[in-house]
Every structure is written in C-alpha cells, then in structure tokens.
Design an enzyme around this catalytic site. Structure first.
Site, PDB file in Angstrom:
ATOM      1  N   GLY A  66      58.756  29.838  45.099  1.00 30.53           N
ATOM      2  CA  GLY A  66      59.623  30.676  44.281  1.00 30.53           C
ATOM      3  C   GLY A  66      60.172  29.895  43.111  1.00 30.53           C
ATOM      4  N   CYS A  93      56.215  25.034  49.405  1.00 27.78           N
ATOM      5  CA  CYS A  93      56.945  24.698  48.185  1.00 27.78           C
ATOM      6  C   CYS A  93      58.419  25.087  48.310  1.00 27.78           C
ATOM      7  CB  CYS A  93      56.260  25.325  46.971  1.00 27.78           C
ATOM      8  SG  CYS A  93      56.673  24.474  45.461  1.00 27.78           S
ATOM      9  N   TYR A  94      58.868  26.132  47.612  1.00 28.03           N
ATOM     10  CA  TYR A  94      60.264  26.561  47.803  1.00 28.03           C
ATOM     11  C   TYR A  94      60.524  26.756  49.297  1.00 28.03           C
ATOM     12  CZ  TYR A  94      64.641  29.178  47.142  1.00 28.03           C
ATOM     13  OH  TYR A  94      65.956  29.593  47.172  1.00 28.03           O
ATOM     14  N   HIS A 190      50.528  24.007  47.282  1.00 26.90           N
ATOM     15  CA  HIS A 190      50.144  25.408  47.496  1.00 26.90           C
ATOM     16  C   HIS A 190      48.755  25.510  48.135  1.00 26.90           C
ATOM     17  CE1 HIS A 190      53.426  27.465  45.342  1.00 26.90           C
ATOM     18  NE2 HIS A 190      53.477  26.349  44.649  1.00 26.90           N
ATOM     19  N   GLU A 192      47.366  28.199  49.135  1.00 24.63           N
ATOM     20  CA  GLU A 192      46.797  29.525  48.891  1.00 24.63           C
ATOM     21  C   GLU A 192      45.976  29.601  47.612  1.00 24.63           C
ATOM     22  OE1 GLU A 192      49.885  28.544  48.561  1.00 24.63           O
ATOM     23  OE2 GLU A 192      51.072  29.729  47.168  1.00 24.63           O
ATOM     24  N   SER A 245      37.892  61.076  41.907  1.00 23.75           N
ATOM     25  CA  SER A 245      37.417  60.834  40.550  1.00 23.75           C
ATOM     26  C   SER A 245      36.002  60.283  40.543  1.00 23.75           C
ATOM     27  CB  SER A 245      38.340  59.813  39.891  1.00 23.75           C
ATOM     28  OG  SER A 245      38.244  58.582  40.597  1.00 23.75           O
ATOM     29  N   GLY A 246      35.524  59.902  41.734  1.00 23.97           N
ATOM     30  CA  GLY A 246      34.242  59.212  41.777  1.00 23.97           C
ATOM     31  C   GLY A 246      34.443  57.709  41.771  1.00 23.97           C
ATOM     32  N   GLY A 247      35.672  57.253  41.602  1.00 21.62           N
ATOM     33  CA  GLY A 247      35.982  55.827  41.679  1.00 21.62           C
ATOM     34  C   GLY A 247      36.025  55.381  43.131  1.00 21.62           C
ATOM     35  N   ASP A 249      38.298  53.817  45.008  1.00 25.30           N
ATOM     36  CA  ASP A 249      39.490  54.048  45.828  1.00 25.30           C
ATOM     37  C   ASP A 249      39.571  55.489  46.319  1.00 25.30           C
ATOM     38  OD1 ASP A 249      39.954  51.502  45.009  1.00 25.30           O
ATOM     39  OD2 ASP A 249      41.564  52.013  43.615  1.00 25.30           O
ATOM     40  N   SER A 250      39.432  56.438  45.374  1.00 29.72           N
ATOM     41  CA  SER A 250      39.587  57.826  45.806  1.00 29.72           C
ATOM     42  C   SER A 250      38.426  58.246  46.705  1.00 29.72           C
ATOM     43  CB  SER A 250      39.744  58.766  44.607  1.00 29.72           C
ATOM     44  OG  SER A 250      38.556  58.866  43.865  1.00 29.72           O
ATOM     45  N   THR A 251      37.241  57.682  46.492  1.00 31.68           N
ATOM     46  CA  THR A 251      36.104  58.056  47.339  1.00 31.68           C
ATOM     47  C   THR A 251      36.278  57.519  48.762  1.00 31.68           C
ATOM     48  OG1 THR A 251      34.714  57.918  45.374  1.00 31.68           O
ATOM     49  CG2 THR A 251      33.592  58.079  47.481  1.00 31.68           C
ATOM     50  N   ARG A 319      46.964  60.280  26.184  1.00 30.81           N
ATOM     51  CA  ARG A 319      47.178  59.989  27.595  1.00 30.81           C
ATOM     52  C   ARG A 319      48.108  61.023  28.221  1.00 30.81           C
ATOM     53  NH1 ARG A 319      45.981  54.899  29.706  1.00 30.81           N
ATOM     54  NH2 ARG A 319      45.017  53.496  28.209  1.00 30.81           N
ATOM     55  N   LYS A 401      41.815  45.340  47.033  1.00 29.94           N
ATOM     56  CA  LYS A 401      40.615  45.973  46.473  1.00 29.94           C
ATOM     57  C   LYS A 401      39.322  45.529  47.179  1.00 29.94           C
ATOM     58  CE  LYS A 401      39.041  48.513  42.990  1.00 29.94           C
ATOM     59  NZ  LYS A 401      39.686  49.731  42.467  1.00 29.94           N
ATOM     60  N   GLU A 543      40.905  48.268  27.720  1.00 30.33           N
ATOM     61  CA  GLU A 543      40.549  49.492  27.008  1.00 30.33           C
ATOM     62  C   GLU A 543      40.994  49.346  25.550  1.00 30.33           C
ATOM     63  OE1 GLU A 543      38.819  52.006  28.067  1.00 30.33           O
ATOM     64  OE2 GLU A 543      38.707  51.458  30.185  1.00 30.33           O
TER      65      GLU A 543
HETATM   66  N1  GLN Z   1      61.829  25.798  42.238  1.00 33.59           N
HETATM   67  C1  GLN Z   1      61.325  24.900  43.223  1.00 33.59           C
HETATM   68  C2  GLN Z   1      60.874  23.587  42.585  1.00 33.59           C
HETATM   69  O1  GLN Z   1      60.800  23.469  41.404  1.00 33.59           O
HETATM   70  C3  GLN Z   1      60.172  25.537  43.987  1.00 33.59           C
HETATM   71  C4  GLN Z   1      58.957  25.740  43.138  1.00 33.59           C
HETATM   72  C5  GLN Z   1      57.860  26.509  43.866  1.00 33.59           C
HETATM   73  O2  GLN Z   1      58.055  27.099  44.912  1.00 33.59           O
HETATM   74  N2  GLN Z   1      56.690  26.554  43.259  1.00 33.59           N
HETATM   75  O3  GLN Z   1      60.613  22.647  43.304  1.00 33.59           O
END
Ligand code: GLN
Length: 545
Positions: A66, A93-94, A190, A192, A245-247, A249-251, A319, A401, A543
C-alpha cells in the site's frame, strides 16, 4: 451476486479461500490472480474489513502492499482480530510492515534509501531445530539466492519479539521475517509481479503448504457450483432476461444461464445498425442453433440510425444516444417477452436481469483508495435497473477475464467467440468519425471486415488485443484507373495490451499492411487511402472517439 445481497452458495463457501486484504497497492489484485492461477480460490476485500462481519473463514490471509506508511496517524490498519483467527498470515511490503507494527509499533521507520526495482534476496534457513521448521516453509524448494522486485521506502528497524529473519537484501536486513511459533510471515518484496520470477512458487508454498488450501479452483468445478447457485437463486419458476452482444462475457454468461434454467433465460440481441458486417446474423446462428439459447433478435437499426442522423460535433453525444436508445429498446422488448411468457394479464414476471460483471469491476468498486475514500459502485446497468424493477444476477462476478475464457471453452463455446476482441457498446458508430450515415456504416464495415479477415489469415488475431478499421471524416485525392478521385480515408488500428489501461500499436510487417491496404482500396467503394495509426495509449485511447 444478487443486488439484494442474498447469495445461496458463494464460492468462498464451496472452495478453500485465501483472503487478500487490500491496502491500496496497484498490485493487490495480482495476488488474487496468481493464487487463482495456482487453482487456489482467492478473494480480495478492503483492508478495513472487520473479520466478525465475514460470514466465512478464510484458510489464510494475505495483507497487500500500500502507498501509506504504517506510522502515519491516519494509516490504515488490519483488524487485530485477524491475528486471533489462528490462520496463517502473509504480509507483503506494507503488509510486512503492518505485521511488524501490530506487534511492536516502534519498529517501522522511513529508510534512508528508497528501493525500487530489482534486488537480490538471500534466503536464511533455520533447519528443524529451535523453530520447529515451519519458518523455512515460505522459501521451501526455492534457491538461496532469488531475484525479487521491491518498491518501498520504509523499513523495519528491528524484529518484533518472537520473530526471526528468513531473508535479506543489501538494503533490507529484514526482507523476510517469520514468527517462531505461529504461521505469520512478512516479505518486503512483491511475489505477485512477474519481475519476481519465482514469486508464484512462494505464493504456492504459502497457500497450499502453509495454509493447506485445496487447489481445486477449476472452471469445471466452478460450472457445477455456479449452476447450482443460479438455480437456488432463481428458484423453480423465476425468469431471467439479459442482453447479449456476441462478446465473450455476455455469451459465457448466457450459456451458463441456459444450462442452469433453460428456456427461462431470455437473451436479447439488439441490432443497433452499427454492429459489424453480418454480425447480428452470425451471433444469432451461434447462440440459437449452436448453443440452444432462447434468443430474441430485435432489428432496431433504423431507429438508432435515425437518431444518429446529423450528429457530427460531439462523440459523447453518439455514445449517449446509443446508450439511451438501447435502454428504450431493451425495455420494450423485455415487456413483450414478459407478456408472451406469462400471458398479458401476468406481464412483468421476469424478475431478474443478467449482467456480465467481472471480478475486475467488483475490485474496482471495493478496492481501498485511502482513509477518506468513498466506495464507488458501478453503474453500467443503472439505467436499466431504474426503469425495470429487476434484481441483478451476475454469474461471472468472481471471475477474471482469462477465467471467463477458460469457462467459455469448458462450456463448449466456439473458439472464435471465446477469443473475440472487445467491441464497444456504441459499435462502429464511434469508429466512424463524423456523421454516422448508412453509407458510412457500409464503408467502415467492409473495411473492418477485410482487416480482421487478413489478421486472422496471417494467424495474428490472438497476438493482437484489439483491432479495427475506422473511417476518417476527411477526403483525399487519389488516382484510380487513370481517373482522379476524391474519396475517403480509412485508418487501421491494432494494439497489444494486457490490461487495456496502457497499450502499444502492433508492429505489422510492411507486406501485411500493403496487402490490407490494397484490398481495402480495391474492394471498398468510396475509399482511396489507408493509413495505420501508430499512437500508443497514452496519449491515445484504444478507440478513436
Ligand atoms: N509505503 C510503504 C513503503 O514505502 C509500503 C510500500 C508498499 O507496500 N509497496 O515502504
């Protein structure tokens, strides 16, 4: 799933679930995605979630990164009850700083050096001795030296009591920590993001080994549970209506409904006159003959084109006209279907409206945007719901998705449809810059058809995220058959992107572009030039209007 909040069988009650608490990092949703890729079901909730309000128990909790600093007065903090739940917790991290802060609120400080980007991590193992071995679980099977990705400015000054170090970098002496007796872990990097190449293994160690979550989240299993859930929600007699719509998700949503309640699901395809060449016809064939869906096609082309006539100034106006006319047509059709379904005296017994909401929309509406953030609700069906007194049914609202595509394949939906590029609601009306007339629609349609046909023939369709031909509101001079012509210009656009937030134009080779250009100029009456759009997003949009 339902707008009234009732949900008979939510996936977190069927599947072992890892709860991700979001502290506002731009990567939080990736934690959920990575776990799902490991076939472990995961859901994300804002970090402010009170655990006593949760009607289910997660197998483990991950605290995300965060943008805040845990020592700020208004910094968000996890519900302390999370530490009483007895389930494993991993802080990223945070999240690591939050765990450390929870046990000792003096140990997180602003580092002298910020650390963004790649770092080399050294894993520290403790063997089976003093700690019972569980502290080594997070890095089990991973090499001692790991490439990781960091993005932080704060750091731990010292370990909280009963914690030990399980990994270090040059800048972060506490890049990984674990509690000596409880399954509590924190990592400064991180796992992820793809820049941490082995990050997924670490998440696997946490979710499957440490939390003992079953890796049974597959689309095959989801189909069964979702069909049961739809049946439980709609009941023996309930009727559902939904636009297709044929897309993809809706299909996919429509196919799922058809499997769950058969004819009691009424699909509506509104032909707004600005679909692609032959599209309404094709979608009709595939959905009815191919998939057995109870479909009503409404040809409202003239009505839409009539309203678009003379609109040249503001793209937003197009639109709006298309959006509002769609709502009108859909409501009229729904009324007719309801009358036919029940006899005119019992009109209106369709209770539910199907909506193809996906998990990213849900995440967008709940993700944590800071101490003063207000929760945003998504309003893409707002217009329909206001006029119709319907309850919302959203069978895809837990899916990303790529999961929708896998589900589509699983349900036997043709590949062509499953991998179809996104197509905007206002259709090619926003790809015809300037006034939308039947003649302009013809030109844009024919050019687009050729472009997509060639992309498919060259085997490039899946490498490209979105491609189309747009008709520019200008005329240029050309020579055709020795005759000077003054005709229109087609702009081709093709982009690659993973999230549609940023995109880059696709680098076709010259021979391909030459072929497409030659075909369009030769085959589409009214076009004498073809250009290729080489603008990335940003600053462009995908678009053109
Ligand atoms: N703000 C915190 C830091 O700077 C955490 C950052 C983060 O979670 N990416 O260490």
């Amino acid at each position: 799933m339902a707008s009234d909040g009732s949900d008979p069988i939510p996936p977190h009650k069927t599947f072992d679930t890892i709860l991700v608490l979001d502290f506002g990092s731009q990567y939080s949703h990736l934690i959920t995605r990575r776990l799902r890729e490991l076939n472990v079901y995961s859901e994300m909730l804002p970090c402010t979630q009170k655990l006593k309000d949760l009607e289910w128990t997660p197998k483990g909790i991950i605290l995300s990164g965060g943008p805040y600093s845990v020592y700020w007065d208004d910094a968000p903090h996890v519900d302390p009850a999370a530490f009483e739940l007895g389930v494993p917790i991993l802080g990223i991290c945070y999240g690591l700083q939050e765990i450390a802060w929870h046990f000792d609120n003096k140990n997180v400080l602003a580092g002298e050096k910020r650390e963004y980007g790649h770092a080399y991590l050294k894993v520290e193992r403790h063997g089976d001795g003093q700690t019972g071995g569980h502290v080594d679980g997070l890095f089990k099977g991973l090499e001692d030296d790991m490439e990781v990705w960091m993005s932080h400015g704060d750091k731990l000054g010292h370990l909280p009591e009963d914690f030990i170090t399980i990994a270090k970098t040059i800048n972060a002496p506490f890049a990984g920590i674990a509690n000596k007796t409880k399954p509590l872990y924190g990592i400064q990097f991180h796992p992820e993001v793809t820049h941490t190449p082995k990050g997924k293994f670490l998440l696997k160690n946490f979710a499957i080994d440490i939390c003992q979550a079953k890796a049974d989240w597959t689309m095959g299993k989801f189909v069964d549970q979702e069909i049961a859930r739809i049946r439980a929600l709609v009941g023996e007699e309930g009727q559902v209506i939904g636009a297709v719509s044929g897309g993809v998700d809706s299909t996919v949503a429509a196919k799922l409904m058809q499997q769950a309640i058969g004819e009691r699901f009424h699909a509506v395809l509104v032909d707004n006159g600005v679909l692609r060449l032959n599209e309404a016809q094709q979608v009709k064939e595939t959905l009815t003959k191919g998939m057995g869906i109870n479909l009503t096609v409404v040809d409202a082309s003239e009505r839409f084109l009539g309203k678009l006539k003379g609109v040249t100034d503001d793209p937003e106006k197009k639109r709006k006209i298309i959006g509002n006319t769609f709502i009108e047509v859909f409501q009229e059709t729904a009324k007719k279907i309801a009358e036919e379904a029940h006899g005119s005296d019992k009109a209106g017994e369709i209770e539910w409206l199907l909506q193809g909401t996906l998990y990213p929309d849900v995440i967008e509406s709940i993700s944590f945007k800071g101490p003063s953030a207000t929760i945003k609700t998504h309003h893409n069906v707002g217009g329909l719901l206001e006029g119709m007194h319907l309850k919302l049914i959203e069978p895809l609202r837990e899916l990303f998705k790529d999961e929708v595509r896998e589900l589509g394949t699983n349900l036997g939906i043709p590949e062509d449809l499953v991998w179809r590029h996104p197509f905007p609601g206002p259709g090619i009306a926003i790809r015809i810059l300037g006034e939308v007339t039947p003649e302009q629609v013809r030109i844009a349609r024919e050019a687009d058809y050729i472009f997509i046909e060639e992309i498919k023939a060259a085997g490039l369709y899946r490498n490209i995220s979105q491609a189309f031909a747009a008709l520019l509101p200008v005329k240029a001079v050309g020579v055709m058959g020795d005759k000077r012509v003054h005709d229109q210009v087609i702009a081709l656009r093709a982009v690659e992107t993973t999230d549609f937030m940023t995109a880059d134009w696709y680098p076709f080779d010259g021979a391909f572009l030459k072929k497409v250009s030659r075909r369009i100029v030769n085959e589409v009456n009214g076009v004498c030039r073809v250009v290729y759009d080489i603008t990335s997003k940003p600053p462009g949009t995908i678009e053109m209007e």
